[in-house]
Design an enzyme around this catalytic site. Structure first.
Site, PDB file in Angstrom:
ATOM      1  N   SER A  36      13.844   0.082  -8.631  1.00 14.66           N
ATOM      2  CA  SER A  36      12.724  -0.765  -8.221  1.00 14.66           C
ATOM      3  C   SER A  36      12.445  -1.812  -9.303  1.00 14.66           C
ATOM      4  O   SER A  36      13.363  -2.526  -9.711  1.00 14.66           O
ATOM      5  CB  SER A  36      11.499   0.103  -7.941  1.00 14.66           C
ATOM      6  OG  SER A  36      10.449  -0.657  -7.364  1.00 14.66           O
TER       7      SER A  36
ATOM      8  N   ASP B 267      14.836   0.080   3.493  1.00 13.91           N
ATOM      9  CA  ASP B 267      13.966  -0.510   2.478  1.00 13.91           C
ATOM     10  C   ASP B 267      13.549  -1.911   2.920  1.00 13.91           C
ATOM     11  O   ASP B 267      14.382  -2.803   3.064  1.00 13.91           O
ATOM     12  CB  ASP B 267      14.718  -0.577   1.143  1.00 13.91           C
ATOM     13  CG  ASP B 267      13.837  -0.977  -0.029  1.00 13.91           C
ATOM     14  OD1 ASP B 267      12.718  -1.479   0.202  1.00 13.91           O
ATOM     15  OD2 ASP B 267      14.269  -0.792  -1.179  1.00 13.91           O
TER      16      ASP B 267
ATOM     17  N   HIS C 156      11.959   2.405   0.530  1.00 13.96           N
ATOM     18  CA  HIS C 156      12.092   2.003  -0.862  1.00 13.96           C
ATOM     19  C   HIS C 156      11.958   3.177  -1.828  1.00 13.96           C
ATOM     20  O   HIS C 156      12.618   3.223  -2.858  1.00 13.96           O
ATOM     21  CB  HIS C 156      11.035   0.944  -1.190  1.00 13.96           C
ATOM     22  CG  HIS C 156      11.140   0.416  -2.584  1.00 13.96           C
ATOM     23  ND1 HIS C 156      12.197  -0.354  -3.015  1.00 13.96           N
ATOM     24  CD2 HIS C 156      10.326   0.568  -3.670  1.00 13.96           C
ATOM     25  CE1 HIS C 156      12.033  -0.664  -4.288  1.00 13.96           C
ATOM     26  NE2 HIS C 156      10.921  -0.120  -4.719  1.00 13.96           N
ATOM     27  N   ASP C 157      11.112   4.129  -1.505  1.00 13.78           N
ATOM     28  CA  ASP C 157      10.870   5.277  -2.390  1.00 13.78           C
ATOM     29  C   ASP C 157      11.900   6.386  -2.237  1.00 13.78           C
ATOM     30  O   ASP C 157      11.735   7.462  -2.810  1.00 13.78           O
ATOM     31  CB  ASP C 157       9.476   5.866  -2.123  1.00 13.78           C
ATOM     32  CG  ASP C 157       8.442   5.347  -3.105  1.00 13.78           C
ATOM     33  OD1 ASP C 157       8.782   4.497  -3.945  1.00 13.78           O
ATOM     34  OD2 ASP C 157       7.275   5.782  -3.029  1.00 13.78           O
TER      35      ASP C 157
ATOM     36  N   ARG D  20      -3.459   0.777  -3.017  1.00 14.06           N
ATOM     37  CA  ARG D  20      -2.486   1.868  -2.948  1.00 14.06           C
ATOM     38  C   ARG D  20      -2.043   2.132  -1.515  1.00 14.06           C
ATOM     39  O   ARG D  20      -0.859   2.380  -1.260  1.00 14.06           O
ATOM     40  CB  ARG D  20      -3.093   3.141  -3.550  1.00 14.06           C
ATOM     41  CG  ARG D  20      -2.134   4.333  -3.600  1.00 14.06           C
ATOM     42  CD  ARG D  20      -0.905   4.011  -4.437  1.00 14.06           C
ATOM     43  NE  ARG D  20      -0.097   5.210  -4.656  1.00 14.06           N
ATOM     44  CZ  ARG D  20       1.058   5.222  -5.296  1.00 14.06           C
ATOM     45  NH1 ARG D  20       1.547   4.090  -5.786  1.00 14.06           N
ATOM     46  NH2 ARG D  20       1.725   6.345  -5.477  1.00 14.06           N
TER      47      ARG D  20
END
Length: 374
Positions: A149, A319, A352-353, A220
């Site tokens: 990232s 992603d 993405h994570d 968040r």
């Protein structure tokens, strides 16, 4: 403003007059790190891990801190990044609130937290600080630098700005610059924080009455929606309701679906464990990064000039934040410079994570690559 420093964190002091790329200088600044494994006699078994935006330096459990780290199942004895073989150094990014100097740190000239007086941060500053740390630990050449990232950006910047510092690269869900969609999302996150009246132009205090909790929670939640994929949301939550949840006539918009409860729980945990100003600075430095601009040329030329033995570049099809074609660009650019490149396009649902949670897919290619360069 408060820093959140793991108990086993160590520090390297940066030289006074550390010059920031976009203006300003830091005196008395430091970089936080943790190291696991054993450094061999030749000092050539070092793997440097550069983090994403929010992790600290505590990458895995070890003798000095037995709590699980943020990449616990990837790093450790017998794991893909095997600490029986490698000496792993994990660096907390400059600008963070997890030990390295950032907006929440005390400015030695005033005795007060920097807040918005902290100089504008860049990925290049993060990379330069990490390079100083490596040399301060008397490591001449890294066996491999690993970045995921934002850490993938930092790794590329480090390699361009400090030629010869590393022989190999693992770049995971990284990019040579941010795309408009990602910039737009982070812009909304920053606006959410800055629009909270309790942010108070960055002069908030760390108590219930003066902390921008609402802005941080919303930022968040927006982030979590981009870190995972819509496919995962569908499979994981569907339209399931929260158990035992009953709608109140006076509060008809309280969370009712499980996905709402998931976002709220993550936001509540994060809101008081990360400094809002650090969030603003780190978020913005991701947007501003451009590898080509950083070295006065094009992105492809910057990648081609890297002198590496080998590289592993990994991306995920789901992603949306750092799309797969950005990792393909990195792989192609490195190949043009003569680097032996392995490119892996993984089908993980976690977006993405995925590198944090889908060890079953990410672990084997990482372990194999590190075995080959060993």
């Amino acid at each position: 403003m408060r820093e959140f420093i793991p108990p086993a964190t160590r520090f390297i002091t940066l030289p006074d007059g550390f010059t920031m790329r976009r203006g300003g200088v830091l005196d008395g600044a430091r970089v936080a790190y943790e190291a696991v494994g054993r450094l061999n006699e030749a000092r050539d078994n070092v793997v440097l891990v550069l983090t994403g935006m929010s992790p600290d330096a505590h990458i895995t459990a070890h003798e000095e801190d037995a709590t699980p780290g943020w990449w616990e199942h990837m790093v450790g004895p017998g794991r893909p990044i095997d600490t029986d073989r490698w000496y792993v150094i994990c660096v907390n990014a400059l600008g963070s609130c997890k030990g390295s100097t950032g907006p929440a740190s005390v400015d030695p000239t005033t005795g007060e937290p920097y807040g918005m007086r902290f100089p504008q941060l860049s990925i290049e500053d993060v990379a330069d600080a990490a390079a100083i740390l490596v040399r301060a630990l008397e490591v001449d050449t890294l066996a491999c630098v690993v970045g995921a990232s934002m850490g993938g950006m930092s790794a590329l910047s480090l390699l361009v700005r400090h030629p010869g510092l590393a022989r190999n690269l693992i770049n995971i869900s990284g990019a040579v610059h941010a795309l408009p969609y990602a910039i737009a999302v982070r812009s909304l996150q920053r606006e959410a924080i800055r629009s909270d009246p309790r942010w108070s132009h960055g002069r908030y205090r760390d108590d219930a009455l003066h902390y921008p909790r609402s802005g941080m929670r919303l930022a968040r939640k927006l982030g979590m929606m981009t870190y995972r994929s819509a496919r995962e949301w569908d499979q994981r939550f569907g339209r399931a309701r929260l158990t035992g949840n009953r709608r109140s006539e006076n509060r008809p918009f309280d969370p009712e679906f499980r996905v709402e409860g998931y976002l709220q729980a993550h936001a509540d945990r994060f809101a008081h464990h990360f400094d809002p100003n650090s969030y603003l600075y780190l978020s913005r430095c991701i947007d501003l990064f451009d590898l080509g601009e950083s070295c006065g040329g094009t992105q492809d030329a910057a990648l081609a000039r890297l002198s590496l033995d080998a590289a592993l570049v990994i991306g995920v099809e789901t992603d949306t934040l750092f799309p797969l074609h950005q990792q393909r660009q990195i792989a192609d650019g490195l190949r043009k410079g003569g680097t032996e490149v392995q490119f892996k396009a993984l089908e993980s649902d976690e977006g993405h994570d995925a590198f944090l949670v889908d060890v079953a897919r990410f672990g084997p290619p990482i372990a194999k690559f590190l075995s080959l360069i060993w």
